[in-house]
Structures are given as structure tokens and as C-alpha cells.
Design a protein around this motif. Structure first.
Motif, PDB file in Angstrom:
ATOM      1  N   LYS A   1      18.274   6.936   1.639  1.00 17.44           N
ATOM      2  CA  LYS A   1      17.293   7.979   1.918  1.00 17.44           C
ATOM      3  C   LYS A   1      16.908   8.743   0.657  1.00 17.44           C
ATOM      4  O   LYS A   1      15.719   8.968   0.392  1.00 17.44           O
ATOM      5  N   HIS A   2      17.882   9.177  -0.136  1.00 18.02           N
ATOM      6  CA  HIS A   2      17.571  10.012  -1.289  1.00 18.02           C
ATOM      7  C   HIS A   2      16.717   9.266  -2.311  1.00 18.02           C
ATOM      8  O   HIS A   2      15.836   9.860  -2.940  1.00 18.02           O
ATOM      9  N   PHE A   3      16.951   7.947  -2.457  1.00 13.66           N
ATOM     10  CA  PHE A   3      16.161   7.184  -3.414  1.00 13.66           C
ATOM     11  C   PHE A   3      14.732   7.033  -2.915  1.00 13.66           C
ATOM     12  O   PHE A   3      13.770   7.217  -3.671  1.00 13.66           O
ATOM     13  N   ARG A   4      14.570   6.713  -1.648  1.00 16.07           N
ATOM     14  CA  ARG A   4      13.226   6.515  -1.105  1.00 16.07           C
ATOM     15  C   ARG A   4      12.423   7.820  -1.131  1.00 16.07           C
ATOM     16  O   ARG A   4      11.233   7.813  -1.459  1.00 16.07           O
TER      17      ARG A   4
ATOM     18  N   CYS B   1       8.850   1.958 -12.049  1.00 16.52           N
ATOM     19  CA  CYS B   1       7.955   2.694 -12.952  1.00 16.52           C
ATOM     20  C   CYS B   1       7.189   1.730 -13.851  1.00 16.52           C
ATOM     21  O   CYS B   1       5.989   1.909 -14.098  1.00 16.52           O
ATOM     22  N   ALA B   2       7.882   0.685 -14.338  1.00 11.23           N
ATOM     23  CA  ALA B   2       7.216  -0.320 -15.175  1.00 11.23           C
ATOM     24  C   ALA B   2       6.148  -1.058 -14.377  1.00 11.23           C
ATOM     25  O   ALA B   2       5.042  -1.316 -14.883  1.00 11.23           O
ATOM     26  N   TYR B   3       6.448  -1.406 -13.120  1.00 10.04           N
ATOM     27  CA  TYR B   3       5.450  -2.037 -12.254  1.00 10.04           C
ATOM     28  C   TYR B   3       4.197  -1.160 -12.155  1.00 10.04           C
ATOM     29  O   TYR B   3       3.066  -1.632 -12.283  1.00 10.04           O
ATOM     30  N   ARG B   4       4.408   0.138 -11.889  1.00  6.34           N
ATOM     31  CA  ARG B   4       3.273   1.023 -11.666  1.00  6.34           C
ATOM     32  C   ARG B   4       2.430   1.175 -12.934  1.00  6.34           C
ATOM     33  O   ARG B   4       1.197   1.178 -12.871  1.00  6.34           O
ATOM     34  N   ILE B   5       3.073   1.273 -14.088  1.00  6.20           N
ATOM     35  CA  ILE B   5       2.333   1.442 -15.338  1.00  6.20           C
ATOM     36  C   ILE B   5       1.560   0.180 -15.685  1.00  6.20           C
ATOM     37  O   ILE B   5       0.420   0.236 -16.148  1.00  6.20           O
ATOM     38  N   PHE B   6       2.163  -0.997 -15.436  1.00  5.24           N
ATOM     39  CA  PHE B   6       1.514  -2.270 -15.744  1.00  5.24           C
ATOM     40  C   PHE B   6       0.423  -2.619 -14.744  1.00  5.24           C
ATOM     41  O   PHE B   6      -0.650  -3.106 -15.105  1.00  5.24           O
ATOM     42  N   LEU B   7       0.675  -2.366 -13.457  1.00  2.36           N
ATOM     43  CA  LEU B   7      -0.261  -2.719 -12.379  1.00  2.36           C
ATOM     44  C   LEU B   7      -0.560  -1.466 -11.558  1.00  2.36           C
ATOM     45  O   LEU B   7      -0.079  -1.318 -10.420  1.00  2.36           O
ATOM     46  N   PRO B   8      -1.344  -0.542 -12.100  1.00  5.60           N
ATOM     47  CA  PRO B   8      -1.532   0.762 -11.442  1.00  5.60           C
ATOM     48  C   PRO B   8      -2.207   0.689 -10.085  1.00  5.60           C
ATOM     49  O   PRO B   8      -2.083   1.616  -9.281  1.00  5.60           O
ATOM     50  N   TYR B   9      -2.899  -0.409  -9.799  1.00  3.85           N
ATOM     51  CA  TYR B   9      -3.687  -0.525  -8.570  1.00  3.85           C
ATOM     52  C   TYR B   9      -2.933  -1.193  -7.428  1.00  3.85           C
ATOM     53  O   TYR B   9      -3.444  -1.257  -6.309  1.00  3.85           O
ATOM     54  N   VAL B  10      -1.732  -1.738  -7.663  1.00  2.26           N
ATOM     55  CA  VAL B  10      -1.046  -2.478  -6.601  1.00  2.26           C
ATOM     56  C   VAL B  10      -0.254  -1.537  -5.709  1.00  2.26           C
ATOM     57  O   VAL B  10       0.203  -0.470  -6.138  1.00  2.26           O
ATOM     58  N   GLY B  11      -0.092  -1.950  -4.448  1.00  3.99           N
ATOM     59  CA  GLY B  11       0.818  -1.236  -3.576  1.00  3.99           C
ATOM     60  C   GLY B  11       2.253  -1.566  -3.950  1.00  3.99           C
ATOM     61  O   GLY B  11       2.552  -2.698  -4.353  1.00  3.99           O
ATOM     62  N   ILE B  12       3.150  -0.618  -3.834  1.00  2.00           N
ATOM     63  CA  ILE B  12       4.573  -0.845  -4.097  1.00  2.00           C
ATOM     64  C   ILE B  12       5.360  -0.368  -2.886  1.00  2.00           C
ATOM     65  O   ILE B  12       5.269   0.796  -2.499  1.00  2.00           O
ATOM     66  N   THR B  13       6.118  -1.279  -2.297  1.00  2.00           N
ATOM     67  CA  THR B  13       6.879  -1.000  -1.083  1.00  2.00           C
ATOM     68  C   THR B  13       8.360  -0.852  -1.401  1.00  2.00           C
ATOM     69  O   THR B  13       8.925  -1.672  -2.134  1.00  2.00           O
ATOM     70  N   VAL B  14       8.977   0.174  -0.836  1.00  2.00           N
ATOM     71  CA  VAL B  14      10.429   0.351  -0.933  1.00  2.00           C
ATOM     72  C   VAL B  14      10.975   0.383   0.498  1.00  2.00           C
ATOM     73  O   VAL B  14      10.604   1.240   1.293  1.00  2.00           O
ATOM     74  N   SER B  15      11.847  -0.560   0.800  1.00  2.00           N
ATOM     75  CA  SER B  15      12.306  -0.744   2.178  1.00  2.00           C
ATOM     76  C   SER B  15      13.565   0.069   2.456  1.00  2.00           C
ATOM     77  O   SER B  15      14.110   0.757   1.592  1.00  2.00           O
ATOM     78  N   THR B  16      14.042  -0.062   3.693  1.00  2.00           N
ATOM     79  CA  THR B  16      15.264   0.645   4.102  1.00  2.00           C
ATOM     80  C   THR B  16      16.527  -0.008   3.565  1.00  2.00           C
ATOM     81  O   THR B  16      17.631   0.399   3.929  1.00  2.00           O
ATOM     82  N   ARG B  17      16.393  -1.005   2.702  1.00  2.00           N
ATOM     83  CA  ARG B  17      17.564  -1.467   1.949  1.00  2.00           C
ATOM     84  C   ARG B  17      18.097  -0.345   1.059  1.00  2.00           C
ATOM     85  O   ARG B  17      19.260  -0.350   0.690  1.00  2.00           O
ATOM     86  N   GLU B  18      17.189   0.589   0.697  1.00  2.00           N
ATOM     87  CA  GLU B  18      17.577   1.676  -0.202  1.00  2.00           C
ATOM     88  C   GLU B  18      17.941   2.936   0.580  1.00  2.00           C
ATOM     89  O   GLU B  18      17.471   3.157   1.687  1.00  2.00           O
TER      90      GLU B  18
END
Length: 417
Positions: free
Chosen positions: A345-348, A326-343
């Protein structure tokens, strides 16, 4: 996390471990200064590393208060100081408000879209000894390097599933996976996919230029940790031991003409708040220097590896990970954010509704086993995985889950003209 969480304790070593320890002690790269470039490593003129590390070293997150967090959330534009407040422990009680703000920023810049891709590991030979990685040169695993026919077969299977973006990965071995070998793999991928990324060992500008000419669109490099002293203790030998050469990889890639670059620390190796700060600042300063670049962030946490199921992020829970994103998105609203299968299912499934814009699907971190995983055919010869994944859903299952959430799955949004 204790400073020696991953270090070798010579009093508890087996005979095999002692032989490894002696080989490390005798290896020239293990004795090399981790801040000094090795022969053949290109050194560019850039002040970004100094800026990032200075900010990181000066970050004392325990000094931030609830009032600092409230002021940060009240501002229309989040600057560096506000970002530091949002990463601090004082922001944890405000996670719901941060998520609401992050969701607004994500919708503003990306609409309701979620991008899909899958990685393909084409070799797992490695010349580095990174104590947390399943591919490290001293881990006793099945090693394999796909030949070009096998690469094409794997890519055809992946493409038949509907995927149009692929990330090509290798172990970090120039000897086993040369730049030319990787380039040929990229050329094969161009026949099947619209968007191609690579996650390989760092290379020089001319080599990135060659790979871009072969068809590479973006380059991902994990710095692992931005603490140079901790970095030295975790990377005991090999070219990866050189901290500044790895740090400057994304900039060299942009100098070589690639369209986009991705950044990450491996959360759990060191102080996750400082590593998260440094990761975002690395992207922030590079974006200001190269405004045309497409910038992405990842947020991987440690996962168990072959022969070591105890490697886990001891201090980074899902709540802390959500705060970082959330902090990443608020600080850098234009960047892509990737969440991998390390996490899990419910979190992703939850984070794509808030901050993440890209997730992987149909993932295997092993070598040469996509056909067996996708089509149920027995694989005759495969290589072991880099780490254990947590979300094993297929491309179709992830696609449907995104649709069910009222979001729009995107498999490609780039057209070559």
C-alpha cells in the motif's frame, strides 16, 4: 540472483518431483527449441525483436557514471542512451532528482489523474510449466474454470462496486480456455464495463481480431524475461516455451485491430536492469511502428505462490523499482504505467504521485471468489490464486486514498460512438 534459482535439483527431489521431471523429459514441447515456432503459431515479419535484443545485449550499465546521469537529467528529451544511464547503478544517488523530473512529465501528460481497474481470473488451468508461477501445470492447486453464468455473476458484483474497467485473465490453456470461451466472456463483460483488457496466452492475428470484435480494447502480455537463454530455463514445457512467438504477441494484437497493448518483464527473474531496458525498448519501437497504439508498461516483481513461499525478487527492492519507474516515465512520458497489488500500500500510494498512472483495486487472483470478497457471501467452489497480493484494499478504499492525496481517480475516459 543465481542462475539456477528456480531450476530443478534432481538430487533433492521427492518421488512426486521425480515423476514430474520424467514427464518433462518425455514431453515433446520440453525438448522443443525455444526459438522455433510450434505448429499453428503465426510468424510475422518484424525486426523489433532483433533491435531490442541487440540493444539489451550491448548494455553494460556498470560503465555509466554520475556525469552520464547528470547529462541525461539535463536534457529536455530523453533518448535511448540517456535512458540507459538512468537505469544504471550510477543513477541510484540521483533518485530524488529523477522522481522530481518524472513527476513533472507525469503531470504534463496525465494531469493529476489516476486510472483504476480490477482483474478477474476466469480460469486457472494451464498447460505450461513455468517454475515461478502458481498456475503452472505441475503445481498441486484447486483448478477451476468459471461457466458463463458464474462469469456474469462475478462481473455484476465487480460492476456494482463502481468499477468500469476490467482485465480478464486465464491460465495459459487453449484446451480449457479456448479463444471462443474467452470471446464469450468478453461479450458478457461488455454489458457491464466501458474498457476491457485481456491477459491470456498469445494468439494469432485473426484470433486477436475476433477478440477485438467481441469487445477487447487492449492486450497485456508479460515477456517475463527478455534473456532468451534464461527464458528457456524458466519455461520447461508448453507453448509458452517459444520465446519469439510470445515476444511478437503485442504486434499481432495491434495487427488484429486492438486499441492498446501493455508490456512487462517479471522483475527478479533475471538481471532487472537489462529486463527493464528491453521492456521499454519493446514499447518504444512498437510505438514508432504503430503510432496510433495506446502503450502501457507494468512493473511486476516476483511474489510467493501456492506451495512455494520462497519465490521473491532477491535483487529488486522498492528503491530499485522506483528507479525503474522514474526512468520509464522520463524516457516514455506519454505511456501509461501500471502498478499492481503485488506492491505494498505505501509504495503504491507514493508512486502514483510520481510516475504511475494506473493501479488495480479490489483485487483477487483466485477464481470465482469476488462475490465472497466483495459481499461477504461464502463461495461454494473456487480456484486457487496465481500469486499472493500485497495490497488487499477494496475499490472504495483505494479510490478514497487517491482522493486524499489530492489526485483525481478515473474509472473511465473512453466513450464509444
Amino acid at each position: 540472483m543465481g542462475e539456477n534459482q528456480f531450476l530443478i535439483d534432481s538430487e533433492k527431489l521427492s518421488a512426486a518431483d521425480l515423476r514430474i521431471k520424467r514427464r518433462i523429459e518425455n514431453d515433446r514441447s520440453a525438448r522443443a527449441d525455444h526459438m522455433t515456432y510450434m505448429e499453428g503459431m503465426e510468424q510475422i515479419q518484424s525486426d523489433i525483436m532483433e533491435k531490442v535484443l541487440r540493444q539489451m545485449d550491448a548494455y553494460h550499465y556498470e560503465h555509466y557514471t554520475a556525469e552520464d546521469v547528470k547529462r541525461a537529467l539535463a536534457k529536455d528529451i530523453c533518448g535511448i542512451e540517456e535512458f540507459k544511464a538512468l537505469l544504471s547503478p550510477a543513477a541510484e544517488p540521483f533518485l530524488e532528482q529523477m522522481a522530481e523530473r518524472a513527476k513533472i512529465e507525469t503531470s504534463k501528460h496525465f494531469g493529476n489523474t489516476v486510472y483504476l481497474f480490477t482483474p478477474i481470473y476466469i480460469a486457472n488451468f494451464c498447460e505450461n510449466y513455468c517454475v515461478y508461477c502458481g498456475f503452472n501445470c505441475y503445481n498441486d492447486i484447486r483448478r477451476k474454470k468459471l461457466n458463463y453464468e458464474e462469469i456474469e455473476n462475478e462481473m455484476r458484483v465487480i460492476a456494482d462496486s463502481g468499477m468500469e474497467e476490467i482485465l480478464i485473465l486465464t491460465g495459459e490453456s487453449r484446451k480449457a480456455s479456448s479463444v471462443e470461451y474467452i470471446g464469450e466472456a468478453v461479450k458478457i463483460a461488455r454489458k457491464y464495463f466501458r474498457n476491457i483488457g485481456i491477459e491470456i496466452y498469445p494468439v494469432n492475428v485473426d484470433e486477436y481480431r475476433y477478440l477485438h470484435q467481441c469487445g477487447v480494447d487492449y492486450v497485456t502480455v508479460f515477456q517475463e524475461t527478455y534473456n532468451a537463454d534464461k527464458y528457456e530455463k524458466l519455461h520447461l514445457m508448453g507453448h509458452k516455451r517459444v520465446f519469439p512467438y510470445r515476444f511478437e504477441a503485442q504486434e499481432r494484437a495491434l495487427m488484429g485491430g486492438v486499441r492498446g497493448v501493455a508490456f512487462s518483464a517479471l522483475l527478479g527473474l533475471w538481471d532487472f536492469r537489462k529486463d527493464a531496458l528491453a521492456t521499454a525498448l519493446h514499447a518504444y519501437y512498437l510505438q514508432r511502428k504503430y503510432p496510433h497504439a495506446e502503450i502501457s508498461l507494468s512493473c511486476p516483481r516476483l511474489r510467493p505462490i501456492v506451495n512455494n513461499d520462497k519465490i521473491n525478487p532477491l535483487d529488486v527492492g522498492e528503491r530499485q523499482l522506483c528507479q525503474i519507474l522514474c526512468a520509464y516515465r522520463i524516457f516514455l512520458p506519454y505511456v501509461g504505467i501500471t502498478v499492481s497489488t503485488r506492491e505494498e500500500k505505501h509504495f503504491r500510494d507514493g508512486i502514483v504521485k510520481i510516475a504511475a498512472t494506473k493501479i488495480s483495486a479490489g483485487v483477487s487472483t483466485g477464481i470465482g471468489d469476488h462475490e465472497s470478497k466483495y459481499e461477504g457471501k461464502k463461495a461454494a467452489d473456487t480456484g486457487d490464486e496465481q500469486f499472493e497480493i500485497a495490497d488487499e484494499r477494496s475499490f472504495d478504499q483505494v479510490y478514497q486514498a487517491i482522493t486524499d492525496e489530492g489526485l483525481q481517480p478515473v474509472i473511465n475516459d473512453y466513450v464509444y460512438v
